[in-house]
Motif scaffolding. Structure first.
Motif, PDB file in Angstrom:
ATOM      1  N   ARG A  62       0.861  -1.200   0.000  1.00  0.00           N
ATOM      2  CA  ARG A  62       0.000   0.000   0.000  1.00  0.00           C
ATOM      3  C   ARG A  62       0.886   1.235   0.000  1.00  0.00           C
ATOM      4  NH1 ARG A  62      -4.718   2.422   1.801  1.00  0.00           N
ATOM      5  NH2 ARG A  62      -5.870   0.480   1.894  1.00  0.00           N
ATOM      6  N   ILE A  63       0.601   2.192  -0.890  1.00  0.00           N
ATOM      7  CA  ILE A  63       1.370   3.439  -0.890  1.00  0.00           C
ATOM      8  C   ILE A  63       0.460   4.659  -0.793  1.00  0.00           C
ATOM      9  CG2 ILE A  63       3.474   2.596  -1.991  1.00  0.00           C
ATOM     10  CD1 ILE A  63       2.388   3.656  -4.656  1.00  0.00           C
ATOM     11  N   ALA A  64      -0.847   4.431  -0.591  1.00  0.00           N
ATOM     12  CA  ALA A  64      -1.788   5.526  -0.336  1.00  0.00           C
ATOM     13  C   ALA A  64      -2.491   5.221   0.987  1.00  0.00           C
ATOM     14  CB  ALA A  64      -2.825   5.644  -1.442  1.00  0.00           C
ATOM     15  N   LEU A  65      -2.579   6.229   1.818  1.00  0.00           N
ATOM     16  CA  LEU A  65      -1.928   7.518   1.802  1.00  0.00           C
ATOM     17  C   LEU A  65      -0.416   7.323   1.995  1.00  0.00           C
ATOM     18  CD1 LEU A  65      -4.527   9.057   4.207  1.00  0.00           C
ATOM     19  CD2 LEU A  65      -4.445   9.425   1.758  1.00  0.00           C
ATOM     20  N   PRO A  66       0.415   8.135   1.352  1.00  0.00           N
ATOM     21  CA  PRO A  66       1.867   7.917   1.462  1.00  0.00           C
ATOM     22  C   PRO A  66       2.356   8.115   2.888  1.00  0.00           C
ATOM     23  CG  PRO A  66       1.364   9.716  -0.095  1.00  0.00           C
ATOM     24  CD  PRO A  66       0.068   9.275   0.507  1.00  0.00           C
ATOM     25  N   SER A  67       3.222   7.195   3.344  1.00  0.00           N
ATOM     26  CA  SER A  67       3.787   7.345   4.692  1.00  0.00           C
ATOM     27  C   SER A  67       5.074   8.161   4.621  1.00  0.00           C
ATOM     28  CB  SER A  67       4.065   5.977   5.310  1.00  0.00           C
ATOM     29  OG  SER A  67       4.911   5.235   4.453  1.00  0.00           O
ATOM     30  N   GLU A  96       5.940  15.416 -12.404  1.00  0.00           N
ATOM     31  CA  GLU A  96       5.038  14.265 -12.474  1.00  0.00           C
ATOM     32  C   GLU A  96       5.050  13.497 -11.155  1.00  0.00           C
ATOM     33  OE1 GLU A  96       5.011  12.969 -17.121  1.00  0.00           O
ATOM     34  OE2 GLU A  96       6.807  12.465 -15.998  1.00  0.00           O
ATOM     35  N   MET A  97       6.219  13.445 -10.525  1.00  0.00           N
ATOM     36  CA  MET A  97       6.339  12.776  -9.226  1.00  0.00           C
ATOM     37  C   MET A  97       5.446  13.497  -8.212  1.00  0.00           C
ATOM     38  SD  MET A  97       8.110  10.186  -7.969  1.00  0.00           S
ATOM     39  CE  MET A  97       9.757  10.024  -8.642  1.00  0.00           C
ATOM     40  N   ALA A  98       5.468  14.831  -8.246  1.00  0.00           N
ATOM     41  CA  ALA A  98       4.635  15.621  -7.333  1.00  0.00           C
ATOM     42  C   ALA A  98       3.159  15.371  -7.616  1.00  0.00           C
ATOM     43  CB  ALA A  98       4.965  17.102  -7.473  1.00  0.00           C
ATOM     44  N   ASP A  99       2.816  15.180  -8.879  1.00  0.00           N
ATOM     45  CA  ASP A  99       1.423  14.910  -9.246  1.00  0.00           C
ATOM     46  C   ASP A  99       0.984  13.541  -8.723  1.00  0.00           C
ATOM     47  OD1 ASP A  99       1.443  17.328 -10.527  1.00  0.00           O
ATOM     48  OD2 ASP A  99       1.416  16.522 -12.559  1.00  0.00           O
ATOM     49  N   ILE A 100       1.849  12.536  -8.897  1.00  0.00           N
ATOM     50  CA  ILE A 100       1.535  11.189  -8.391  1.00  0.00           C
ATOM     51  C   ILE A 100       1.329  11.266  -6.878  1.00  0.00           C
ATOM     52  CG2 ILE A 100       2.474   8.878  -7.956  1.00  0.00           C
ATOM     53  CD1 ILE A 100       3.950   9.065 -10.638  1.00  0.00           C
ATOM     54  N   TYR A 101       2.230  12.001  -6.210  1.00  0.00           N
ATOM     55  CA  TYR A 101       2.170  12.128  -4.755  1.00  0.00           C
ATOM     56  C   TYR A 101       0.856  12.796  -4.340  1.00  0.00           C
ATOM     57  CZ  TYR A 101       3.942  12.813  -0.022  1.00  0.00           C
ATOM     58  OH  TYR A 101       4.123  12.772   1.340  1.00  0.00           O
ATOM     59  N   ALA A 102       0.485  13.847  -5.057  1.00  0.00           N
ATOM     60  CA  ALA A 102      -0.765  14.555  -4.743  1.00  0.00           C
ATOM     61  C   ALA A 102      -1.963  13.624  -4.942  1.00  0.00           C
ATOM     62  CB  ALA A 102      -0.904  15.793  -5.626  1.00  0.00           C
ATOM     63  N   PHE A 103      -1.911  12.811  -5.984  1.00  0.00           N
ATOM     64  CA  PHE A 103      -2.997  11.850  -6.222  1.00  0.00           C
ATOM     65  C   PHE A 103      -3.099  10.869  -5.055  1.00  0.00           C
ATOM     66  CE2 PHE A 103      -3.738   7.440  -7.879  1.00  0.00           C
ATOM     67  CZ  PHE A 103      -5.125   7.519  -7.897  1.00  0.00           C
ATOM     68  N   LEU A 104      -1.967  10.307  -4.636  1.00  0.00           N
ATOM     69  CA  LEU A 104      -1.992   9.322  -3.546  1.00  0.00           C
ATOM     70  C   LEU A 104      -2.464   9.966  -2.239  1.00  0.00           C
ATOM     71  CD1 LEU A 104       1.286   7.366  -4.364  1.00  0.00           C
ATOM     72  CD2 LEU A 104      -1.073   6.602  -4.734  1.00  0.00           C
ATOM     73  N   GLN A 105      -2.059  11.232  -2.038  1.00  0.00           N
ATOM     74  CA  GLN A 105      -2.488  11.949  -0.824  1.00  0.00           C
ATOM     75  C   GLN A 105      -3.978  12.225  -0.832  1.00  0.00           C
ATOM     76  OE1 GLN A 105      -0.002  15.461  -0.546  1.00  0.00           O
ATOM     77  NE2 GLN A 105       0.642  14.783   1.478  1.00  0.00           N
ATOM     78  N   SER A 106      -4.572  12.306  -2.017  1.00  0.00           N
ATOM     79  CA  SER A 106      -5.987  12.656  -2.120  1.00  0.00           C
ATOM     80  C   SER A 106      -6.899  11.437  -1.957  1.00  0.00           C
ATOM     81  CB  SER A 106      -6.268  13.325  -3.468  1.00  0.00           C
ATOM     82  OG  SER A 106      -6.245  12.369  -4.521  1.00  0.00           O
ATOM     83  N   ARG A 107      -6.319  10.247  -1.838  1.00  0.00           N
ATOM     84  CA  ARG A 107      -7.141   9.037  -1.666  1.00  0.00           C
ATOM     85  C   ARG A 107      -7.807   9.064  -0.295  1.00  0.00           C
ATOM     86  NH1 ARG A 107      -8.991   8.061  -5.461  1.00  0.00           N
ATOM     87  NH2 ARG A 107      -8.456  10.218  -5.663  1.00  0.00           N
ATOM     88  N   PRO A 108      -9.016   8.504  -0.179  1.00  0.00           N
ATOM     89  CA  PRO A 108      -9.663   8.495   1.140  1.00  0.00           C
ATOM     90  C   PRO A 108      -8.903   7.604   2.112  1.00  0.00           C
ATOM     91  CG  PRO A 108     -10.967   7.287  -0.491  1.00  0.00           C
ATOM     92  CD  PRO A 108      -9.822   7.898  -1.236  1.00  0.00           C
ATOM     93  N   LYS A 109      -8.917   7.998   3.375  1.00  0.00           N
ATOM     94  CA  LYS A 109      -8.296   7.184   4.421  1.00  0.00           C
ATOM     95  C   LYS A 109      -9.062   5.879   4.579  1.00  0.00           C
ATOM     96  CE  LYS A 109      -5.969   9.533   8.143  1.00  0.00           C
ATOM     97  NZ  LYS A 109      -6.194  10.800   8.797  1.00  0.00           N
ATOM     98  N   PRO A 110      -8.393   4.743   4.720  1.00  0.00           N
ATOM     99  CA  PRO A 110      -9.146   3.513   4.986  1.00  0.00           C
ATOM    100  C   PRO A 110      -9.785   3.590   6.371  1.00  0.00           C
ATOM    101  CG  PRO A 110      -6.766   3.092   4.952  1.00  0.00           C
ATOM    102  CD  PRO A 110      -6.955   4.538   4.636  1.00  0.00           C
ATOM    103  N   PRO A 111     -10.982   2.998   6.551  1.00  0.00           N
ATOM    104  CA  PRO A 111     -11.621   3.056   7.873  1.00  0.00           C
ATOM    105  C   PRO A 111     -10.833   2.241   8.901  1.00  0.00           C
ATOM    106  CG  PRO A 111     -12.845   1.601   6.403  1.00  0.00           C
ATOM    107  CD  PRO A 111     -11.740   2.220   5.586  1.00  0.00           C
ATOM    108  N   LEU A 112     -10.958   2.607  10.164  1.00  0.00           N
ATOM    109  CA  LEU A 112     -10.323   1.835  11.230  1.00  0.00           C
ATOM    110  C   LEU A 112     -11.086   0.527  11.406  1.00  0.00           C
ATOM    111  CD1 LEU A 112      -9.874   4.728  13.807  1.00  0.00           C
ATOM    112  CD2 LEU A 112      -8.087   3.683  12.389  1.00  0.00           C
ATOM    113  N   ALA A 113     -10.396  -0.532  11.826  1.00  0.00           N
ATOM    114  CA  ALA A 113     -11.043  -1.842  12.005  1.00  0.00           C
ATOM    115  C   ALA A 113     -12.248  -1.718  12.932  1.00  0.00           C
ATOM    116  CB  ALA A 113     -10.033  -2.838  12.554  1.00  0.00           C
ATOM    117  N   LYS A 114     -12.159  -0.874  13.973  1.00  0.00           N
ATOM    118  CA  LYS A 114     -13.259  -0.753  14.945  1.00  0.00           C
ATOM    119  C   LYS A 114     -14.504  -0.111  14.322  1.00  0.00           C
ATOM    120  CE  LYS A 114     -12.018   3.680  17.128  1.00  0.00           C
ATOM    121  NZ  LYS A 114     -13.062   4.497  16.516  1.00  0.00           N
ATOM    122  N   ASP A 115     -14.331   0.547  13.155  1.00  0.00           N
ATOM    123  CA  ASP A 115     -15.465   1.188  12.482  1.00  0.00           C
ATOM    124  C   ASP A 115     -16.096   0.299  11.408  1.00  0.00           C
ATOM    125  OD1 ASP A 115     -15.017   3.410  14.056  1.00  0.00           O
ATOM    126  OD2 ASP A 115     -13.713   4.364  12.574  1.00  0.00           O
TER     127      ASP A 115
END
Ligand code: HEC
Length: 121
Positions: A62-67, A96-115
């Motif tokens: 997994r690379i989104a959201l980028p760590s 282009e690298m900055a664009d890829i990074y912005a795309f990955l940053q814009s992905r929704p956060k995965p929900p927490l297991a408790k949710d």
């Protein structure tokens, strides 16, 4: 300042690359997530990392959201340490690298297991 804000708002519409000035006055590219999504698919990142950067079993993590922060992210993509093929500046330009990074940053956060109800029965 007003001009800079206007430029930031208008940039995605015209597809221009905008540079923000940091206190050290180094140019930090601000990525365009829409273009990044296109590049992520066109350059084959999705083949190992999934269309959303969610990762795929045995292919890529997994690379989104980028760590990683953008400079470390870019450094890794240019010179990976493991199975991943390297992408030089000739293949993926800095903007282009900055664009890829912005795309990955814009992905929704995965929900927490408790949710996730199914995991809490
Ligand atoms: C052929 C499969 C493959 C492709 C294509 C690929 N990757 Fe990877 N990527 C990997 C694997 C596997 C890893 C795990 C570490 C390693 O083996 O290098 C990885 C790791 C990474 C990491 C480091 C993750 C972390 O948090 O440490 C980043 C960032 C990354 N990839 C971004 C990209 C981008 C951006 C592209 C497209 C330009 C891309 N990758 C294309 C397979 C791939």
């Amino acid at each position: 300042m007003v001009l800079m804000v206007a430029a930031l708002i208008l940039a995605p519409a015209v597809g221009a690359q905008v540079f923000e000035t940091t206190p050290k006055s180094e140019a930090v590219p601000v990525g365009n997530a829409q273009n990044g999504k296109r590049i992520f698919t066109a350059y084959g990142c999705y083949q190992c990392h999934g269309y959303e950067g969610q990762g795929a079993a045995a292919a890529g993590p997994r690379i989104a959201l980028p760590s990683l922060a953008l400079p470390e992210f870019a450094a890794y993509v240019r010179q990976p340490a493991g199975q991943m093929p390297p992408y030089t500046k000739k293949v993926v330009a800095d903007s282009e690298m900055a664009d890829i990074y912005a795309f990955l940053q814009s992905r929704p956060k995965p929900p927490l297991a408790k949710d996730i109800p199914l995991l809490n029965d």
